[in-house]
Design a protein around this motif. Structure first.
Motif, PDB file in Angstrom:
ATOM      1  N   SER A   5       0.460   2.667   5.296  1.00 17.61           N
ATOM      2  CA  SER A   5       0.958   2.818   3.932  1.00 17.61           C
ATOM      3  C   SER A   5       2.380   3.377   3.978  1.00 17.61           C
ATOM      4  O   SER A   5       2.850   3.857   5.017  1.00 17.61           O
ATOM      5  CB  SER A   5       0.062   3.768   3.125  1.00 17.61           C
ATOM      6  OG  SER A   5       0.144   5.088   3.640  1.00 17.61           O
TER       7      SER A   5
ATOM      8  N   THR B 158      14.841   7.591   2.247  1.00 14.22           N
ATOM      9  CA  THR B 158      13.684   7.637   3.120  1.00 14.22           C
ATOM     10  C   THR B 158      14.097   7.161   4.502  1.00 14.22           C
ATOM     11  O   THR B 158      14.777   6.140   4.624  1.00 14.22           O
ATOM     12  CB  THR B 158      12.555   6.729   2.584  1.00 14.22           C
ATOM     13  OG1 THR B 158      12.046   7.273   1.372  1.00 14.22           O
ATOM     14  CG2 THR B 158      11.419   6.621   3.597  1.00 14.22           C
TER      15      THR B 158
ATOM     16  N   GLN C 176       0.855  -1.181   0.000  1.00 16.67           N
ATOM     17  CA  GLN C 176       0.000   0.000   0.000  1.00 16.67           C
ATOM     18  C   GLN C 176       0.893   1.234   0.000  1.00 16.67           C
ATOM     19  O   GLN C 176       1.547   1.547   0.986  1.00 16.67           O
ATOM     20  CB  GLN C 176      -0.908   0.000   1.226  1.00 16.67           C
ATOM     21  CG  GLN C 176      -2.068   0.969   1.141  1.00 16.67           C
ATOM     22  CD  GLN C 176      -3.106   0.541   0.111  1.00 16.67           C
ATOM     23  OE1 GLN C 176      -3.373  -0.645  -0.060  1.00 16.67           O
ATOM     24  NE2 GLN C 176      -3.686   1.517  -0.584  1.00 16.67           N
ATOM     25  N   VAL C 177       0.929   1.954  -1.110  1.00 11.94           N
ATOM     26  CA  VAL C 177       1.812   3.117  -1.235  1.00 11.94           C
ATOM     27  C   VAL C 177       1.175   4.346  -0.606  1.00 11.94           C
ATOM     28  O   VAL C 177       1.830   5.115   0.093  1.00 11.94           O
ATOM     29  CB  VAL C 177       2.153   3.371  -2.715  1.00 11.94           C
ATOM     30  CG1 VAL C 177       2.998   4.635  -2.861  1.00 11.94           C
ATOM     31  CG2 VAL C 177       2.892   2.162  -3.283  1.00 11.94           C
ATOM     32  N   ASP C 178      -0.117   4.550  -0.869  1.00  8.27           N
ATOM     33  CA  ASP C 178      -0.875   5.619  -0.226  1.00  8.27           C
ATOM     34  C   ASP C 178      -2.308   5.119  -0.057  1.00  8.27           C
ATOM     35  O   ASP C 178      -2.579   3.938  -0.242  1.00  8.27           O
ATOM     36  CB  ASP C 178      -0.796   6.935  -1.006  1.00  8.27           C
ATOM     37  CG  ASP C 178      -1.169   6.774  -2.475  1.00  8.27           C
ATOM     38  OD1 ASP C 178      -2.060   5.939  -2.782  1.00  8.27           O
ATOM     39  OD2 ASP C 178      -0.577   7.455  -3.325  1.00  8.27           O
ATOM     40  N   GLU C 179      -3.210   6.009   0.269  1.00  7.62           N
ATOM     41  CA  GLU C 179      -4.587   5.564   0.533  1.00  7.62           C
ATOM     42  C   GLU C 179      -5.253   4.981  -0.711  1.00  7.62           C
ATOM     43  O   GLU C 179      -6.110   4.098  -0.612  1.00  7.62           O
ATOM     44  CB  GLU C 179      -5.414   6.736   1.069  1.00  7.62           C
ATOM     45  CG  GLU C 179      -5.032   7.176   2.477  1.00  7.62           C
ATOM     46  CD  GLU C 179      -5.960   8.252   3.000  1.00  7.62           C
ATOM     47  OE1 GLU C 179      -6.881   8.656   2.253  1.00  7.62           O
ATOM     48  OE2 GLU C 179      -5.776   8.676   4.152  1.00  7.62           O
ATOM     49  N   GLN C 180      -4.889   5.469  -1.900  1.00  5.69           N
ATOM     50  CA  GLN C 180      -5.554   5.039  -3.117  1.00  5.69           C
ATOM     51  C   GLN C 180      -4.792   3.979  -3.911  1.00  5.69           C
ATOM     52  O   GLN C 180      -5.401   3.225  -4.675  1.00  5.69           O
ATOM     53  CB  GLN C 180      -5.800   6.242  -4.049  1.00  5.69           C
ATOM     54  CG  GLN C 180      -6.867   7.209  -3.582  1.00  5.69           C
ATOM     55  CD  GLN C 180      -6.347   8.162  -2.515  1.00  5.69           C
ATOM     56  OE1 GLN C 180      -5.171   8.541  -2.537  1.00  5.69           O
ATOM     57  NE2 GLN C 180      -7.204   8.542  -1.589  1.00  5.69           N
ATOM     58  N   ASN C 181      -3.476   3.907  -3.770  1.00  8.78           N
ATOM     59  CA  ASN C 181      -2.667   3.103  -4.686  1.00  8.78           C
ATOM     60  C   ASN C 181      -1.888   2.002  -3.975  1.00  8.78           C
ATOM     61  O   ASN C 181      -1.280   2.232  -2.919  1.00  8.78           O
ATOM     62  CB  ASN C 181      -1.681   4.008  -5.444  1.00  8.78           C
ATOM     63  CG  ASN C 181      -2.392   5.061  -6.264  1.00  8.78           C
ATOM     64  OD1 ASN C 181      -3.078   4.750  -7.229  1.00  8.78           O
ATOM     65  ND2 ASN C 181      -2.233   6.317  -5.885  1.00  8.78           N
TER      66      ASN C 181
ATOM     67  N   GLU D 107       3.340   6.043   2.412  1.00 11.67           N
ATOM     68  CA  GLU D 107       3.198   7.487   2.592  1.00 11.67           C
ATOM     69  C   GLU D 107       3.069   7.863   4.064  1.00 11.67           C
ATOM     70  O   GLU D 107       3.622   8.878   4.510  1.00 11.67           O
ATOM     71  CB  GLU D 107       1.982   7.981   1.824  1.00 11.67           C
ATOM     72  CG  GLU D 107       1.781   9.490   1.881  1.00 11.67           C
ATOM     73  CD  GLU D 107       0.538   9.921   1.129  1.00 11.67           C
ATOM     74  OE1 GLU D 107       0.673  10.743   0.202  1.00 11.67           O
ATOM     75  OE2 GLU D 107      -0.555   9.421   1.450  1.00 11.67           O
ATOM     76  N   ALA D 108       2.374   7.034   4.839  1.00 12.75           N
ATOM     77  CA  ALA D 108       2.165   7.330   6.251  1.00 12.75           C
ATOM     78  C   ALA D 108       3.399   7.053   7.093  1.00 12.75           C
ATOM     79  O   ALA D 108       3.558   7.636   8.167  1.00 12.75           O
ATOM     80  CB  ALA D 108       0.990   6.503   6.781  1.00 12.75           C
ATOM     81  N   SER D 109       4.291   6.173   6.617  1.00 12.70           N
ATOM     82  CA  SER D 109       5.452   5.773   7.412  1.00 12.70           C
ATOM     83  C   SER D 109       6.745   6.468   6.997  1.00 12.70           C
ATOM     84  O   SER D 109       7.621   6.703   7.832  1.00 12.70           O
ATOM     85  CB  SER D 109       5.664   4.254   7.305  1.00 12.70           C
ATOM     86  OG  SER D 109       4.539   3.544   7.757  1.00 12.70           O
TER      87      SER D 109
END
Length: 258
Positions: free
Chosen positions: A204, A194, A110-115, A206-208
């Motif tokens: 995701s 990162t 899960q890269v972000d909420e949508q993808n 993005e969140a981490s």
């Protein structure tokens, strides 16, 4: 050889052709005859070595990071990591039991909420934290690469890094084991960094993920955007990009030039 060197966990790569070759460096063997003049020469070398060590101690040679584990604990950690076997489908502990199977991870990261993208076909790399509590893991798919943080007991795996059409590799852990660096290499030849805080993991990437961006990042073309993680000092990441060195503080997310 430097008098003071930064210690850290050892990378273990896959033994298969797809995942890289597993390997761990072994201590250099010191050989030679111990008879006649050889014995005298060896004694002189030992005295010289003692002088060098004493001089380094007198100069106040400090560890790379405050709170860094002792040399004894580092050796113990390296022994633990060296016995960790990473294959395409399994990461195994020293006793041969499975720490993580590729099927234990989601097929997509899960890269972000949508993808979400497929990047978990096989394991590529694993690196244990200095306190042996967590393992940074890299997986690959047909075209993409992903990074994960996994508890050493295999009970939790969190998405941590992703590179579309490129590769992810694991950088240095901080000495306290709280932060780890992932490097993402893109298809255009750029490399970004990162930082992931194991105490602030999300659902995701993005969140981490906390991206590292130097002050001159926007002025560099893709070929010059090649970040290099140099190590940790006092809880901050030292890095280099575009011929300049910088310091990244994951707590404030500030970047300063050195």
């Amino acid at each position: 050889m430097e008098a003071c060197a930064e210690g850290g966990a050892m990378t273990v790569r896959s033994r298969s052709g797809k995942g890289g070759s597993a390997g761990a460096g072994s201590p250099a063997h010191v050989g030679g005859e111990y008879s006649g003049g050889r014995r005298s020469q060896w004694g002189v070398r030992l005295v010289a070595s003692a002088i060098v060590i004493t001089t380094a101690a007198a100069a106040g040679c400090a560890p790379w990071e405050e709170g860094e584990p002792s040399q004894a604990s580092k050796r113990g950690n390296i022994a633990t990591v060296a016995s960790l076997e990473t294959g395409d489908e399994h990461i195994r502990k020293a006793d041969g039991t499975s720490l993580l199977r590729i099927d234990d991870l989601p097929r997509d990261i899960q890269v972000d909420e949508q993808n979400a993208f497929g990047a978990t076909a096989r394991f590529r790399e694993a690196k244990v934290s200095p306190d042996d509590a967590w393992v940074a893991v890299v997986t690959t798919g047909a075209a993409h690469s992903a990074g994960w943080l996994v508890r050493a007991d295999g009970s939790k795996a969190s998405p941590a890094a992703f590179q579309y059409g490129g590769s992810v590799t694991i950088g240095p852990w901080s000495a306290d084991g709280r932060h780890v660096v992932f490097a993402q290499e893109g298809p255009a030849g750029n490399r970004t960094l990162t930082v992931v805080d194991r105490d602030a993991l999300g659902a995701s990437v993005e969140a981490s993920a906390i991206p590292v961006r130097g002050d001159s990042h926007g002025d560099l073309d893709s070929q010059a955007q090649r970040y290099e993680a140099l190590g940790w000092a006092n809880g901050r990441l030292l890095f280099r990009v575009g011929g300049e060195q910088g310091v990244f503080d994951p707590a404030s997310r500030d970047v300063k030039s050195e």
